[in-house]
Design a protein around this motif. Structure first.
Motif, PDB file in Angstrom:
ATOM      1  N   UNK A  27      -4.380   8.946   5.600  1.00 54.99           N
ATOM      2  CA  UNK A  27      -5.459   8.277   4.877  1.00 54.99           C
ATOM      3  C   UNK A  27      -6.247   9.240   4.005  1.00 54.99           C
ATOM      4  N   UNK A  28      -6.583  10.395   4.553  1.00 52.49           N
ATOM      5  CA  UNK A  28      -7.441  11.316   3.811  1.00 52.49           C
ATOM      6  C   UNK A  28      -6.714  12.049   2.699  1.00 52.49           C
ATOM      7  N   UNK A  29      -5.442  12.368   2.925  1.00 58.35           N
ATOM      8  CA  UNK A  29      -4.706  13.173   1.954  1.00 58.35           C
ATOM      9  C   UNK A  29      -3.834  12.349   1.009  1.00 58.35           C
ATOM     10  N   UNK A  30      -3.475  11.141   1.406  1.00 58.79           N
ATOM     11  CA  UNK A  30      -2.521  10.360   0.613  1.00 58.79           C
ATOM     12  C   UNK A  30      -3.089   9.014   0.154  1.00 58.79           C
ATOM     13  N   UNK A  31      -3.400   8.138   1.118  1.00 56.95           N
ATOM     14  CA  UNK A  31      -3.759   6.767   0.749  1.00 56.95           C
ATOM     15  C   UNK A  31      -5.006   6.694  -0.127  1.00 56.95           C
TER      16      UNK A  31
ATOM     17  N   UNK B  67       0.823  -1.211   0.000  1.00 58.78           N
ATOM     18  CA  UNK B  67       0.000   0.000   0.000  1.00 58.78           C
ATOM     19  C   UNK B  67       0.855   1.259   0.000  1.00 58.78           C
ATOM     20  N   UNK B  68       2.086   1.135   0.501  1.00 59.96           N
ATOM     21  CA  UNK B  68       2.915   2.304   0.744  1.00 59.96           C
ATOM     22  C   UNK B  68       2.637   2.887   2.114  1.00 59.96           C
ATOM     23  N   UNK B  69       3.515   3.756   2.539  1.00 59.83           N
ATOM     24  CA  UNK B  69       3.342   4.486   3.798  1.00 59.83           C
ATOM     25  C   UNK B  69       3.872   5.893   3.610  1.00 59.83           C
ATOM     26  N   UNK B  70       3.035   6.915   3.803  1.00 58.63           N
ATOM     27  CA  UNK B  70       3.484   8.296   3.645  1.00 58.63           C
ATOM     28  C   UNK B  70       4.299   8.755   4.853  1.00 58.63           C
ATOM     29  N   UNK B  71       4.743  10.001   4.776  1.00 58.96           N
ATOM     30  CA  UNK B  71       5.325  10.655   5.936  1.00 58.96           C
ATOM     31  C   UNK B  71       4.224  11.236   6.811  1.00 58.96           C
ATOM     32  N   UNK B  72       4.574  12.220   7.632  1.00 58.01           N
ATOM     33  CA  UNK B  72       3.573  12.815   8.517  1.00 58.01           C
ATOM     34  C   UNK B  72       3.182  14.233   8.105  1.00 58.01           C
TER      35      UNK B  72
ATOM     36  N   UNK C 224       4.804  -1.892   8.677  1.00 61.07           N
ATOM     37  CA  UNK C 224       5.591  -0.799   8.122  1.00 61.07           C
ATOM     38  C   UNK C 224       4.874  -0.056   7.020  1.00 61.07           C
ATOM     39  N   UNK C 225       3.751  -0.621   6.548  1.00 58.98           N
ATOM     40  CA  UNK C 225       2.947   0.021   5.511  1.00 58.98           C
ATOM     41  C   UNK C 225       1.537   0.274   6.046  1.00 58.98           C
ATOM     42  N   UNK C 226       0.863   1.220   5.440  1.00 58.99           N
ATOM     43  CA  UNK C 226      -0.409   1.679   5.990  1.00 58.99           C
ATOM     44  C   UNK C 226      -1.475   0.592   5.995  1.00 58.99           C
ATOM     45  N   UNK C 227      -1.483  -0.251   4.973  1.00 57.52           N
ATOM     46  CA  UNK C 227      -2.393  -1.397   4.942  1.00 57.52           C
ATOM     47  C   UNK C 227      -1.608  -2.613   5.406  1.00 57.52           C
TER      48      UNK C 227
ATOM     49  N   UNK D 226      -3.685  12.144  14.554  1.00 56.38           N
ATOM     50  CA  UNK D 226      -3.687  13.234  13.570  1.00 56.38           C
ATOM     51  C   UNK D 226      -2.875  12.843  12.342  1.00 56.38           C
ATOM     52  N   UNK D 227      -1.729  12.202  12.579  1.00 56.71           N
ATOM     53  CA  UNK D 227      -0.896  11.737  11.465  1.00 56.71           C
ATOM     54  C   UNK D 227      -1.671  10.721  10.630  1.00 56.71           C
ATOM     55  N   UNK D 228      -2.301   9.754  11.305  1.00 56.36           N
ATOM     56  CA  UNK D 228      -3.021   8.688  10.608  1.00 56.36           C
ATOM     57  C   UNK D 228      -4.158   9.251   9.764  1.00 56.36           C
ATOM     58  N   UNK D 229      -4.918  10.183  10.325  1.00 57.46           N
ATOM     59  CA  UNK D 229      -6.017  10.798   9.583  1.00 57.46           C
ATOM     60  C   UNK D 229      -5.496  11.513   8.346  1.00 57.46           C
TER      61      UNK D 229
END
Length: 322
Positions: free
Chosen positions: A143-147, A112-117, A172-175, A137-140
């Motif tokens: 998901x909303x802006x990147x994933x 899925x990838x994992x963004x920064x913060x 290590x990845x968002x999904x 806040x990072x997780x939101x």
């Protein structure tokens, strides 16, 4: 169901030598890397894409040996905060989806990838705790802006090309869990599904059989990896399951990968295969070998021996006894 292998194990062999080797071992399907972490030893995107003659020759080498290609795999991080890394992963994924479509291969596997913060971050940020609230806040934001925006676009692109995306649920990845996979699938559509690897379920404390049920009810398993994990309880008591001890320091790790049958016995693997069939998965079980205690040859051979004994090859059509 067919027994397959993720051929990154044999990147030192030519395509033909690799195919001959796995056929001799009883393998029926190959999963081929096209770039990213797996490399592209047996499937060059730039050579094959849009070249019908080379594609025909490529497929003939596989089909003439009685094999199918279960998936093309390009595990990377297309959401990496460093733009060049993300760009390369995204371009590889896009080309892989196109090639899979042209070759008639139904699944592309990736992460899925994992963004920064934040937009100017340098490294991925993988939140694993709900508090302090910064992590929420990072997780939101991720998901909303990147994933969701990224995978909505990629799911639509894959659907247009009649290809499914199998996201490997990997720490290590968002999904990385059934819940996060289903969250992304709900937002982006059924082209998004799992490349389910039980080894990554075990070390997160998830029962793979229950993961199969959760995802199977939603028809969300697109591909399946066969790899095992062992939990070292004394080291887990010391380090926890989110253990940062290097993989090479196996004596001190909380968990480490094993070949199939050396972390969990044949009965547990039989139960997994049966549960896959119960929830209508009738595709490929693809062996992945990352065992630090035995060679590729030995680990691959033992995985085949374990899985051949429990694979369901012939499903019934009618319950004749009722």
């Amino acid at each position: 169901m067919k027994l397959g292998v993720f051929t990154v194990l044999f990147s030192d062999k030519s395509l033909e030598d690799m195919l001959d080797y796995v056929v001799a071992k009883g393998i029926e399907a190959v999963e081929l890397g096209t770039g990213g972490y797996p490399g592209n030893a047996h499937c060059s995107l730039d050579e094959l894409l849009d070249d019908q003659e080379k594609q025909a020759d490529f497929l003939n080498k596989i089909n003439d040996r009685g094999l199918i290609v279960s998936a093309l795999s390009c595990h990377g991080n297309p959401l990496h905060p460093q733009k060049q890394i993300a760009k390369e992963a995204d371009e590889t994924l896009t080309k892989t989806i196109k090639l899979a479509s042209q070759l008639g291969i139904p699944v592309v596997n990736t992460f899925s990838g994992c963004p920064g913060d934040h937009e100017d971050a340098k490294y991925p940020n993988w939140p694993v705790a709900p508090w302090p609230n910064d992590f929420q806040e990072i997780l939101t934001w991720q998901w909303e802006q990147k994933l969701i925006p990224y995978w909505k676009e990629k799911a639509a692109f894959a659907e247009k090309h009649h290809v499914k995306i199998g996201l490997e649920l990997h720490g290590g990845f968002s999904v990385h869990t059934p819940a996060t996979l289903l969250r992304l699938r709900e937002a982006c559509g059924p082209a998004i599904g799992a490349n389910l690897d039980p080894s990554h379920m075990w070390w997160q404390g998830i029962d793979p059989i229950e993961a199969i049920k959760i995802l199977g009810r939603e028809n969300a398993i697109h591909h399946f990896h066969a790899k095992d994990t062992i939990i070292d309880q004394p080291n887990t008591n010391k380090n926890g399951l989110t253990d940062m001890t290097p993989y090479s320091d196996m004596q001190n790790r909380a968990w480490y990968f094993r070949t199939v049958g050396f972390g969990h016995d044949g009965k547990e693997w039989a139960d997994m295969i049966s549960t896959l069939r119960l929830y209508s998965y009738d595709y490929v079980v693809s062996i992945e070998h990352e065992d630090g205690l035995m060679s590729i040859e030995e680990g691959f051979t033992k995985a085949i021996q374990t899985l051949k004994a429990v694979m369901v090859k012939e499903s019934i059509e009618d319950m004749w006894w009722t």
